[in-house]
Scaffold this motif. Structure first.
Motif, mmCIF file in Angstrom:
data_model
loop_
_atom_site.group_PDB
_atom_site.id
_atom_site.type_symbol
_atom_site.label_atom_id
_atom_site.label_comp_id
_atom_site.label_asym_id
_atom_site.label_seq_id
_atom_site.Cartn_x
_atom_site.Cartn_y
_atom_site.Cartn_z
ATOM 1 N N PRO A 122 5.685 4.589 -87.771
ATOM 2 C CA PRO A 122 6.573 5.883 -88.870
ATOM 3 C C PRO A 122 7.547 6.605 -88.396
ATOM 4 N N TYR A 123 7.252 7.218 -87.191
ATOM 5 C CA TYR A 123 8.693 8.247 -86.565
ATOM 6 C C TYR A 123 9.531 7.090 -86.149
ATOM 7 N N PHE A 124 9.326 6.161 -85.712
ATOM 8 C CA PHE A 124 10.302 5.167 -85.612
ATOM 9 C C PHE A 124 11.229 4.919 -86.752
ATOM 10 N N VAL A 125 10.435 4.109 -87.388
ATOM 11 C CA VAL A 125 11.232 3.762 -89.124
ATOM 12 C C VAL A 125 11.781 4.217 -89.848
ATOM 13 N N HIS A 126 11.387 6.103 -89.717
ATOM 14 C CA HIS A 126 11.148 6.643 -90.852
ATOM 15 C C HIS A 126 12.691 8.572 -90.377
ATOM 16 N N THR A 127 12.600 8.071 -89.028
ATOM 17 C CA THR A 127 13.482 9.375 -88.283
ATOM 18 C C THR A 127 14.917 8.357 -87.538
ATOM 19 N N ILE A 128 14.397 7.957 -86.677
ATOM 20 C CA ILE A 128 15.461 6.968 -85.720
ATOM 21 C C ILE A 128 16.058 5.947 -86.259
ATOM 22 N N LEU A 129 15.354 4.892 -87.099
ATOM 23 C CA LEU A 129 16.367 3.980 -86.644
ATOM 24 C C LEU A 129 17.094 4.293 -88.735
ATOM 25 N N PRO A 130 17.123 5.602 -89.532
ATOM 26 C CA PRO A 130 18.065 5.832 -90.125
ATOM 27 C C PRO A 130 19.454 6.213 -89.496
ATOM 28 N N TYR A 131 19.433 6.683 -87.559
ATOM 29 C CA TYR A 131 20.331 6.924 -87.379
ATOM 30 C C TYR A 131 21.258 5.285 -87.020
ATOM 31 N N MET A 132 20.147 4.296 -86.644
ATOM 32 C CA MET A 132 20.642 3.528 -86.149
ATOM 33 C C MET A 132 21.472 2.749 -87.926
ATOM 34 N N LYS A 133 21.049 2.511 -88.577
ATOM 35 C CA LYS A 133 21.677 2.323 -89.097
ATOM 36 C C LYS A 133 23.119 2.894 -90.074
ATOM 37 N N GLU A 134 23.206 4.039 -89.208
ATOM 38 C CA GLU A 134 24.515 4.338 -89.632
ATOM 39 C C GLU A 134 25.188 4.238 -88.524
ATOM 40 N N GLY A 135 24.752 3.363 -87.998
ATOM 41 C CA GLY A 135 26.146 2.512 -86.449
ATOM 42 C C GLY A 135 26.095 3.633 -85.139
ATOM 43 N N LYS A 136 24.335 4.125 -85.176
ATOM 44 C CA LYS A 136 24.724 5.347 -83.766
ATOM 45 C C LYS A 136 24.071 4.565 -82.957
ATOM 46 N N ASN A 137 24.474 4.653 -81.660
ATOM 47 C CA ASN A 137 23.183 3.986 -80.818
ATOM 48 C C ASN A 137 22.413 4.361 -80.237
ATOM 49 N N VAL A 138 21.219 4.948 -79.867
ATOM 50 C CA VAL A 138 20.245 5.527 -79.871
ATOM 51 C C VAL A 138 19.463 4.877 -78.693
ATOM 52 N N LEU A 139 19.082 6.323 -77.524
ATOM 53 C CA LEU A 139 18.553 6.234 -76.677
ATOM 54 C C LEU A 139 17.013 6.634 -76.655
ATOM 55 N N ILE A 140 15.958 6.476 -76.624
ATOM 56 C CA ILE A 140 15.077 6.783 -76.232
ATOM 57 C C ILE A 140 14.024 6.779 -74.691
ATOM 58 N N VAL A 141 13.703 7.510 -74.530
ATOM 59 C CA VAL A 141 12.849 8.085 -73.177
ATOM 60 C C VAL A 141 10.913 8.878 -73.689
ATOM 61 N N ALA A 142 10.475 7.490 -72.925
ATOM 62 C CA ALA A 142 9.453 8.312 -73.311
ATOM 63 C C ALA A 142 8.276 7.640 -72.753
ATOM 64 N N HIS A 143 6.994 6.961 -72.757
ATOM 65 C CA HIS A 143 5.461 7.175 -71.824
ATOM 66 C C HIS A 143 5.426 5.358 -71.921
ATOM 67 N N GLY A 144 4.631 5.128 -71.214
ATOM 68 C CA GLY A 144 4.049 3.273 -71.179
ATOM 69 C C GLY A 144 3.343 2.721 -72.043
ATOM 70 N N ASN A 145 2.510 3.783 -73.425
ATOM 71 C CA ASN A 145 2.020 3.079 -74.025
ATOM 72 C C ASN A 145 2.886 3.491 -75.623
ATOM 73 N N SER A 146 3.442 4.498 -75.928
ATOM 74 C CA SER A 146 4.276 4.990 -77.017
ATOM 75 C C SER A 146 5.261 3.559 -76.801
ATOM 76 N N LEU A 147 6.185 2.876 -75.472
ATOM 77 C CA LEU A 147 7.076 2.348 -76.038
ATOM 78 C C LEU A 147 6.604 1.077 -76.179
#
Length: 204
Positions: free
Chosen positions: A135-160
């Motif tokens: 839900p966080y990816f879809v509602h918070t991160i994905l909107p930036y990508m829909k604007e054409g932005k390139n995104v980097l996520i640095v996280a953890h084994g299970n969250s990724l």
């Protein structure tokens, strides 16, 4: 229009090295982990990154800082959120995995570590982690990508792993044996049509 998503698991942490359940414990990188983060930064150097997301845990934040320094991208916005934290291992956090197997039995510990929907005592299953991360990816991160932005996520084994399961449309059975290596970037190129098709449905 196409946007690029870069996923990086943090470099080796001290408790990775000591074979301990880490979860939400705030453990920093080893020298090997720092080197892994530097290597990831070198690999990503030259890629255009508009914004970065990470967890509230120091091993992911430290990895991101090293990557951005290597990429000469230290001025981009960075957003930190606990939704991207590692899966919580609850009462197992801090325990050595081999010692835990001797205490509870190999089969029980394997179920806690590798089943999709069985949580360790006081902790989260991978399903719980999925229902937190996506839900966080879809509602918070994905909107930036829909604007054409390139995104980097640095996280953890299970969250990724949760995010890879969502993006690659894997089943619970398929994600069980999926490993995310420390410090190795994964890249997704997503078109508008693909992004529009990314809808979150809770796994019950």
């Amino acid at each position: 229009m196409q946007s690029t998503l870069f996923l990086v698991r943090h470099g080796q942490s001290l408790w990775n090295l000591e074979n301990r359940f880490t979860g939400w414990k705030d453990i920093d990188l080893t020298p090997t982990g720092i080197a892994e983060a530097e290597k990831a930064g070198i690999e990503l150097k030259g890629q255009h990154i508009d914004i970065a997301f990470t967890s509230t845990l120091v091993r992911a934040q430290h990895t991101l800082d090293i990557i951005l320094k290597a990429c000469d991208d230290q001025q981009i916005p960075v957003i930190k959120n606990a939704a991207l934290n590692e899966r919580s291992y609850g009462n197992l956090e801090g325990l050595n995995k081999a010692e835990t197997a001797r205490k509870y039995g190999d089969e029980q510990v394997h179920i806690w570590r590798r089943s999709f929907d069985v949580a360790p005592p006081g902790g989260e299953s991978l399903k719980d982690t999925y229902n937190r991360v996506i839900p966080y990816f879809v509602h918070t991160i994905l909107p930036y990508m829909k604007e054409g932005k390139n995104v980097l996520i640095v996280a953890h084994g299970n969250s990724l792993r949760s995010l890879v399961m969502f993006l690659d449309q894997l089943t619970p059975g398929q994600i069980i044996d999926k490993e995310i290596a420390t410090g190795v970037p994964l890249t997704y190129y997503l078109t508008d049509k693909q992004m529009d098709g990314l809808q979150y449905e809770p796994i019950k």
